[in-house]
Write an enzyme that holds these catalytic residues in place. Structure first.
Site, PDB file in Angstrom:
ATOM      1  CB  SER A 112      -0.958  -0.042   1.185  1.00  0.00           C
ATOM      2  OG  SER A 112      -1.881   1.002   1.104  1.00  0.00           O
ATOM      3  CG  ASP A 279      -2.712  -0.331  -2.667  1.00  0.00           C
ATOM      4  OD1 ASP A 279      -2.525   0.785  -2.168  1.00  0.00           O
ATOM      5  OD2 ASP A 279      -3.465  -1.176  -2.169  1.00  0.00           O
ATOM      6  CG  ASP A 281      -6.053   1.110  -1.305  1.00  0.00           C
ATOM      7  OD1 ASP A 281      -5.097   1.910  -1.223  1.00  0.00           O
ATOM      8  OD2 ASP A 281      -6.155   0.099  -0.588  1.00  0.00           O
ATOM      9  CE  LYS A 376      -7.624   1.893   1.856  1.00  0.00           C
ATOM     10  NZ  LYS A 376      -7.562   1.424   3.223  1.00  0.00           N
TER      11      LYS A 376
HETATM   12  C1  G1P Z   1      -4.262   1.866   8.348  1.00  0.00           C
HETATM   13  C2  G1P Z   1      -5.421   2.827   8.433  1.00  0.00           C
HETATM   14  C3  G1P Z   1      -6.715   2.084   8.217  1.00  0.00           C
HETATM   15  C4  G1P Z   1      -6.656   1.363   6.872  1.00  0.00           C
HETATM   16  C5  G1P Z   1      -5.421   0.485   6.805  1.00  0.00           C
HETATM   17  C6  G1P Z   1      -5.251  -0.127   5.430  1.00  0.00           C
HETATM   18  O1  G1P Z   1      -4.401   0.858   9.321  1.00  0.00           O
HETATM   19  O2  G1P Z   1      -5.440   3.504   9.674  1.00  0.00           O
HETATM   20  O3  G1P Z   1      -7.786   2.990   8.246  1.00  0.00           O
HETATM   21  O4  G1P Z   1      -7.794   0.576   6.689  1.00  0.00           O
HETATM   22  O5  G1P Z   1      -4.260   1.260   7.088  1.00  0.00           O
HETATM   23  O6  G1P Z   1      -5.088   0.828   4.436  1.00  0.00           O
HETATM   24  P1  G1P Z   1      -3.662   0.911  10.743  1.00  0.00           P
HETATM   25  O7  G1P Z   1      -2.189   1.057  10.462  1.00  0.00           O
HETATM   26  O8  G1P Z   1      -4.185   2.120  11.441  1.00  0.00           O
HETATM   27  O9  G1P Z   1      -4.038  -0.372  11.410  1.00  0.00           O
HETATM   28 ZN    ZN Z   2      -3.365   1.385  -0.330  1.00  0.00          ZN
END
Ligand code: G1P
Ligand code: ZN
Length: 543
Positions: A112, A279, A281, A376
């Site tokens: 990501s 990626d 999203d 997303k």
């Molecule tokens: C983070 C974001 C969360 C999202 C995830 C994946 O997770 O806060 O909203 O869904 O990345 O993109 P976290 O590192 O807070 O667990």
């Molecule tokens: Zn991403």
């Protein structure tokens, strides 16, 4: 071509987090590390005769990993793989393709928004047949399998040409190398008013800048915005995916998309700016001298959805994650539709979307999406905004301010403390947990605690329970602090603090978020001793 059955021994650290298995490249490149995990996926999901979608965000090791996975898919009896040309597919594109081809699922190679390159991170995400991230029951099963794995299957074959479009045969596996953009672009055309957006973008009066941060969104944005919608060439910046994302951090926020932010807050900025992540999203939306918080963006999309062809007949409901501001709740109340509050992570929206309970959903972490796929979707959010702008012909800032006048403003900020000591981070959370019963009724200046708990969620569709999803301290004046530990970090622990304060009076909606939230930030320190436990004076990132 021979199928090799290769003996192996387990790695202990293959437990996927909220977004799949995410590790430093050096970890993934250990002997048989990737093979073990991929075999665990096939063993758990059942691969024989299945159709899968495969793509990645183009980061370092993407192409080598593709070759391994394809040869393993062939040896494990997978029937067909839809593969993005060059090994590229954005996360939303994979989700759409799984649904279009009714595939068993997909594998997305991405970490990501984490940096790429030799020193960066790599990731493997597994998606299910609805196109969404694998549920925890499945990732737990994959992990359990990885802990007892003793062999994997791989075809002894030459590398596949990832770049030539068309079908290739690898043993009994048929690989369809497809244009990564075409199906996604068609899906977007089915949702938005391309004629109207095209008039806006090609008319000359409106300037737009989309920064792909050298990640996977580039090819999609070039085709959609510049080729199909007629925006001038140059509208899309950093549009060629690079293995190390040009050395940057492909995260669309005020810290990491600095160049775009400087442009939008500089002299004579474009009318609209947006960025996406590794990626594809996530999304960040900006106007001239104006940043739209993701929480506000979700609320504004919901309030204006009737202006967009796909949502003209109304929204079934909306959902937001716990730490996301309640701005969308007010829109839902005004529309008379349900609003769900879920734990962090996109998978919780999947059940609601599958059941038709919601149409739009989003998170404060720059993620917004809808029922067209089960992830997303960064460019979808950009097109949604452009569709609204094309109808309303107002500036981004005017739209945001009018929204606040109607619904009130939710001042909002997130403070991240990255790379802190695991044990100290856990102690902070444990201490807070033990304080929870004592907080309600206590006053800190004008702030009286109304509710304090560690968020539990019962899925309204399948009844499953998720506990300890974030500590929330809610005050009587509609302010809130949420504390939680990240589930996606790869170095040390990451503590996230989320601050929110509601202001219905338009005369008091012009402060900066840091001014408006200063009291709450001090209060978090008082309650949780953040500096002591994190051993930091200030957050690493503020968004
Ligand atoms: C983070 C974001 C969360 C999202 C995830 C994946 O997770 O806060 O909203 O869904 O990345 O993109 P976290 O590192 O807070 O667990
Ligand atoms: Zn991403």
């Amino acid at each position: 071509m021979n199928i090799g059955i290769v003996a192996t021994t387990p790695y202990e650290d293959q437990k996927p987090g909220t977004s799949g298995l995410r590790k430093p490249v050096a970890t993934v490149r250990q002997f048989h590390y990737l093979e073990n995990f991929v075999q665990s996926i096939f063993d758990t999901v059942g691969s024989a005769g299945q159709t899968l979608v495969l793509g990645g965000d183009g980061r370092y090791y993407n192409r080598q990993a593709m070759q391994i996975i394809l040869k393993m898919a062939a040896a494990n009896g997978v029937r067909r793989v839809w593969l993005g040309q060059g090994g590229l597919l954005s996360t939303p594109a994979v989700s759409g393709l799984i649904r279009k081809h009714r595939a068993r699922g997909g594998i997305i190679l991405s970490a990501s928004h984490n940096p790429g390159g030799r020193q960066g991170d790599f990731g493997i995400k597994v998606n299910g047949s609805n196109g969404g991230p694998a549920p925890e029951s499945l990732t737990d099963a994959i992990y359990a399998r990885s802990q007892i794995i003793d062999c994997f299957r791989i075809l002894d074959a030459p590398d596949v040409d990832l770049d030539r479009l068309g079908s290739v045969q690898l043993g009994t596996l048929t690989i369809e190398v497809i244009d990564p953009v075409a199906d996604y672009a068609a899906l977007m055309q089915s949702l938005f008013d391309f004629d109207l957006i095209g008039d806006l973008l090609s008319g000359g009066g409106f300037r737009c800048c989309v920064d792909a941060l050298h990640a996977v969104t580039g090819p999609y944005a070039h085709v959609l915005l510049e080729q199909q919608l007629g925006a001038p060439v140059g509208t899309v910046r950093h549009g060629t995916p690079l293995e190390d994302f040009g050395g940057g951090h492909p995260d669309p926020n005020l810290t990491h998309a600095r160049e775009l932010v400087d442009l939008m807050f500089g002299a004579d900025p474009p009318d609209f700016g947006a960025a996406s992540d590794g990626d594809g999203d996530r999304n960040m939306i900006l106007g001239r001298h104006c940043f739209v918080t993701p929480s506000d963006s979700l609320a504004i999309l919901a309030a204006n959805a009737h202006l967009v062809p796909a949502y003209r007949s109304g929204l079934a409901g909306v959902a937001r994650s716990l730490p996301t501001s309640a701005a969308v709740d007010r829109v839902a109340a005004a529309l008379g539709i349900p609003c769900y509050e879920t734990p962090t992570g996109w998978k919780f929206f999947g059940n609601l979307l599958d059941a038709g309970a919601i149409t739009l959903c989003g998170e404060e972490s720059f993620g917004t999406g809808a029922n067209h796929i089960r992830e997303k979707d960064g460019l979808w959010a950009v097109l949604f905004w452009l569709n609204i702008l094309a109808v309303r012909r107002q500036s981004v800032e005017q739209i945001v301010r009018q929204h606040w006048q109607t619904y009130g403003r939710h001042y909002y900020a997130r403070h991240d403390y990255e790379g802190i000591d695991h044990e100290r981070a856990n102690r902070l959370i444990e201490r807070l947990r033990s304080q929870l019963p004592t907080l309600p009724g206590r006053s800190f200046g004008p702030y009286t605690v109304q509710l304090s708990d560690d968020f539990s969620y019962q899925d309204p569709i399948d009844g499953s329970l998720s506990h300890q999803q974030g500590i929330r301290i809610q005050f009587s004046n509609e302010s809130r602090i949420v504390f939680r530990l990240s589930g996606t970090g790869t170095h040390g622990a990451t503590l996230r603090l989320y601050f929110e304060r509601y202001e219905p009076d338009p005369r008091r909606q012009n402060w900066s978020a840091s001014q408006a939230l200063a009291d709450l930030i001090a209060l978090a320190e008082e309650i949780a001793q953040v500096r002591h436990y994190t051993e930091r004076d200030r957050p690493t990132v503020i968004t």
